[in-house]
Write a protein that holds these residues in place. Sequence first.
Motif, PDB file in Angstrom:
ATOM      1  N   HIS A  10       0.078  -0.249 -10.074  1.00 46.71           N
ATOM      2  CA  HIS A  10      -1.084   0.163 -10.862  1.00 46.71           C
ATOM      3  C   HIS A  10      -0.627   0.991 -12.062  1.00 46.71           C
ATOM      4  CE1 HIS A  10      -4.823   2.365 -11.787  1.00 46.71           C
ATOM      5  NE2 HIS A  10      -5.452   1.331 -11.229  1.00 46.71           N
ATOM      6  N   ARG A  11      -1.378   0.928 -13.136  1.00 45.95           N
ATOM      7  CA  ARG A  11      -0.993   1.636 -14.362  1.00 45.95           C
ATOM      8  C   ARG A  11      -0.866   3.145 -14.146  1.00 45.95           C
ATOM      9  NH1 ARG A  11      -6.214  -0.094 -14.895  1.00 45.95           N
ATOM     10  NH2 ARG A  11      -7.835   1.503 -15.123  1.00 45.95           N
ATOM     11  N   ASN A  12      -1.507   3.675 -13.100  1.00 41.36           N
ATOM     12  CA  ASN A  12      -1.378   5.099 -12.794  1.00 41.36           C
ATOM     13  C   ASN A  12      -0.059   5.436 -12.099  1.00 41.36           C
ATOM     14  OD1 ASN A  12      -3.908   5.386 -13.858  1.00 41.36           O
ATOM     15  ND2 ASN A  12      -4.938   5.847 -11.922  1.00 41.36           N
ATOM     16  N   TYR A  59       0.816  -1.218   0.000  1.00 41.93           N
ATOM     17  CA  TYR A  59       0.000   0.000   0.000  1.00 41.93           C
ATOM     18  C   TYR A  59       0.849   1.268   0.000  1.00 41.93           C
ATOM     19  CZ  TYR A  59      -3.810  -3.187   0.970  1.00 41.93           C
ATOM     20  OH  TYR A  59      -4.721  -4.210   0.886  1.00 41.93           O
ATOM     21  N   LEU A  60       2.134   1.129   0.275  1.00 41.53           N
ATOM     22  CA  LEU A  60       3.034   2.279   0.143  1.00 41.53           C
ATOM     23  C   LEU A  60       3.116   2.737  -1.312  1.00 41.53           C
ATOM     24  CD1 LEU A  60       5.848   0.932   2.459  1.00 41.53           C
ATOM     25  CD2 LEU A  60       4.608   3.061   2.859  1.00 41.53           C
ATOM     26  N   PHE A  61       2.759   1.850  -2.229  1.00 34.10           N
ATOM     27  CA  PHE A  61       2.826   2.132  -3.663  1.00 34.10           C
ATOM     28  C   PHE A  61       1.429   2.154  -4.291  1.00 34.10           C
ATOM     29  CE2 PHE A  61       6.532  -0.173  -2.171  1.00 34.10           C
ATOM     30  CZ  PHE A  61       7.576   0.648  -2.582  1.00 34.10           C
ATOM     31  N   ASP A  62       0.418   2.369  -3.466  1.00 29.94           N
ATOM     32  CA  ASP A  62      -0.957   2.367  -3.950  1.00 29.94           C
ATOM     33  C   ASP A  62      -1.206   3.539  -4.911  1.00 29.94           C
ATOM     34  OD1 ASP A  62      -3.635   0.860  -3.065  1.00 29.94           O
ATOM     35  OD2 ASP A  62      -4.122   2.955  -3.489  1.00 29.94           O
ATOM     36  N   ALA A  63      -2.143   3.346  -5.837  1.00 26.79           N
ATOM     37  CA  ALA A  63      -2.442   4.399  -6.815  1.00 26.79           C
ATOM     38  C   ALA A  63      -3.196   5.573  -6.195  1.00 26.79           C
ATOM     39  CB  ALA A  63      -3.253   3.817  -7.969  1.00 26.79           C
ATOM     40  N   TYR A  64      -3.767   5.371  -5.005  1.00 32.64           N
ATOM     41  CA  TYR A  64      -4.552   6.426  -4.358  1.00 32.64           C
ATOM     42  C   TYR A  64      -3.648   7.196  -3.390  1.00 32.64           C
ATOM     43  CZ  TYR A  64      -8.765   8.575  -2.363  1.00 32.64           C
ATOM     44  OH  TYR A  64      -9.736   9.464  -1.970  1.00 32.64           O
ATOM     45  N   PRO A  65      -3.385   8.475  -3.632  1.00 32.51           N
ATOM     46  CA  PRO A  65      -2.384   9.223  -2.846  1.00 32.51           C
ATOM     47  C   PRO A  65      -2.624   9.214  -1.342  1.00 32.51           C
ATOM     48  CG  PRO A  65      -3.033  10.484  -4.788  1.00 32.51           C
ATOM     49  CD  PRO A  65      -3.959   9.312  -4.704  1.00 32.51           C
ATOM     50  N   ARG A  66      -3.865   9.379  -0.925  1.00 32.09           N
ATOM     51  CA  ARG A  66      -4.130   9.415   0.516  1.00 32.09           C
ATOM     52  C   ARG A  66      -3.813   8.078   1.183  1.00 32.09           C
ATOM     53  NH1 ARG A  66      -9.903  12.661   0.308  1.00 32.09           N
ATOM     54  NH2 ARG A  66      -9.022  14.767   0.091  1.00 32.09           N
ATOM     55  N   ARG A  67      -4.069   6.995   0.472  1.00 31.06           N
ATOM     56  CA  ARG A  67      -3.744   5.683   1.026  1.00 31.06           C
ATOM     57  C   ARG A  67      -2.232   5.533   1.154  1.00 31.06           C
ATOM     58  NH1 ARG A  67      -6.689   0.673  -1.646  1.00 31.06           N
ATOM     59  NH2 ARG A  67      -8.457   1.877  -0.863  1.00 31.06           N
ATOM     60  N   ARG A  68      -1.498   6.020   0.160  1.00 31.08           N
ATOM     61  CA  ARG A  68      -0.032   5.983   0.250  1.00 31.08           C
ATOM     62  C   ARG A  68       0.447   6.705   1.503  1.00 31.08           C
ATOM     63  NH1 ARG A  68      -0.109   7.163  -5.388  1.00 31.08           N
ATOM     64  NH2 ARG A  68       0.652   9.297  -5.072  1.00 31.08           N
ATOM     65  N   GLU A  69      -0.134   7.890   1.766  1.00 28.20           N
ATOM     66  CA  GLU A  69       0.293   8.663   2.931  1.00 28.20           C
ATOM     67  C   GLU A  69      -0.075   7.965   4.231  1.00 28.20           C
ATOM     68  OE1 GLU A  69       2.292  11.330   3.036  1.00 28.20           O
ATOM     69  OE2 GLU A  69       2.478  10.895   0.892  1.00 28.20           O
ATOM     70  N   ASP A  70      -1.241   7.325   4.278  1.00 28.80           N
ATOM     71  CA  ASP A  70      -1.624   6.553   5.464  1.00 28.80           C
ATOM     72  C   ASP A  70      -0.560   5.514   5.790  1.00 28.80           C
ATOM     73  OD1 ASP A  70      -4.037   7.873   5.842  1.00 28.80           O
ATOM     74  OD2 ASP A  70      -5.247   6.339   4.842  1.00 28.80           O
ATOM     75  N   PHE A  71      -0.144   4.781   4.772  1.00 25.72           N
ATOM     76  CA  PHE A  71       0.774   3.683   5.015  1.00 25.72           C
ATOM     77  C   PHE A  71       2.223   4.158   5.158  1.00 25.72           C
ATOM     78  CE2 PHE A  71      -3.009   1.445   3.954  1.00 25.72           C
ATOM     79  CZ  PHE A  71      -2.925   0.275   4.693  1.00 25.72           C
ATOM     80  N   PHE A  72       2.524   5.341   4.653  1.00 24.99           N
ATOM     81  CA  PHE A  72       3.844   5.902   4.921  1.00 24.99           C
ATOM     82  C   PHE A  72       3.952   6.262   6.400  1.00 24.99           C
ATOM     83  CE2 PHE A  72       7.154   9.150   5.106  1.00 24.99           C
ATOM     84  CZ  PHE A  72       8.175   8.502   4.431  1.00 24.99           C
TER      85      PHE A  72
END
Length: 261
Positions: free
Chosen positions: A114-116, A73-86
Amino acid sequence: MDIGISTAIFYPDVLTENAVELLAAQGFRTGEVFANSFFEFTPEYALELRERADRVNFRITSVHTVSSAFEPYLFDAYPRRREDFFRIYQSFVRFAEILGAKAYTFHGLVKRPHRNMSFQDVVYIYDRMIYEGLEHGVALAQENVSWCLSGDLEYLKRLKDAVKEPLKFTLDIKQAVKAGKRPEEYLELYGKDLVNLHLNDHDASAPCLLPGKGTYDFRGLREKLAAVGYEGPGIIEVYKENYTALEDLAASRVYLERILG
């Protein structure tokens, strides 16, 4: 080389803090802590674990965690999720710092992002993680894992060349075997950036055995480690089914100390 062991060898039967004490009783003085739950990488738990490890003279050199539960999830396509897991990653780095660990064994991406998410996006996240670790004296140590992208030598080389700060590495022998590679192929890539070593054995029918129970050439490994100047620990990391008694673990340590110690 100090021959240590991972607390992961007891999963799921023994709590992490009890694992440290059991291993110390078998003569181990060095090890990698595997945090098996989010509860286990809180500051309060880290302080308790450090106290118990110090009491039995057990030095924690590296940490590992339930990687599949948050690393992708550190590499998730959704920015807020990335920040949560960071933020979760930041808490784990602080956990490592309290324990005195100098390396965080990291699996990373299980599959292509993800392709994004471009490769440069992935590199940027690695750069953030490396920098955050350095702020706490903890190296991000990418492990070669057969079922992750990090099992691919070309991917690892591309990543190593792209990051701004030096990416460090954990070499795992059994994961190299499972990926159909020689462990030495990864070692050649890692070179002086190797900071952690997972030791296990194998033979023609089993990819993971307790060191001394298979056919792997540990003497040859010693020469190759010397060539890259590796001076870190050697951590026995096997599965629960690879031994029957705690004394088996101690015997494996003695075997490795004769060759690598």
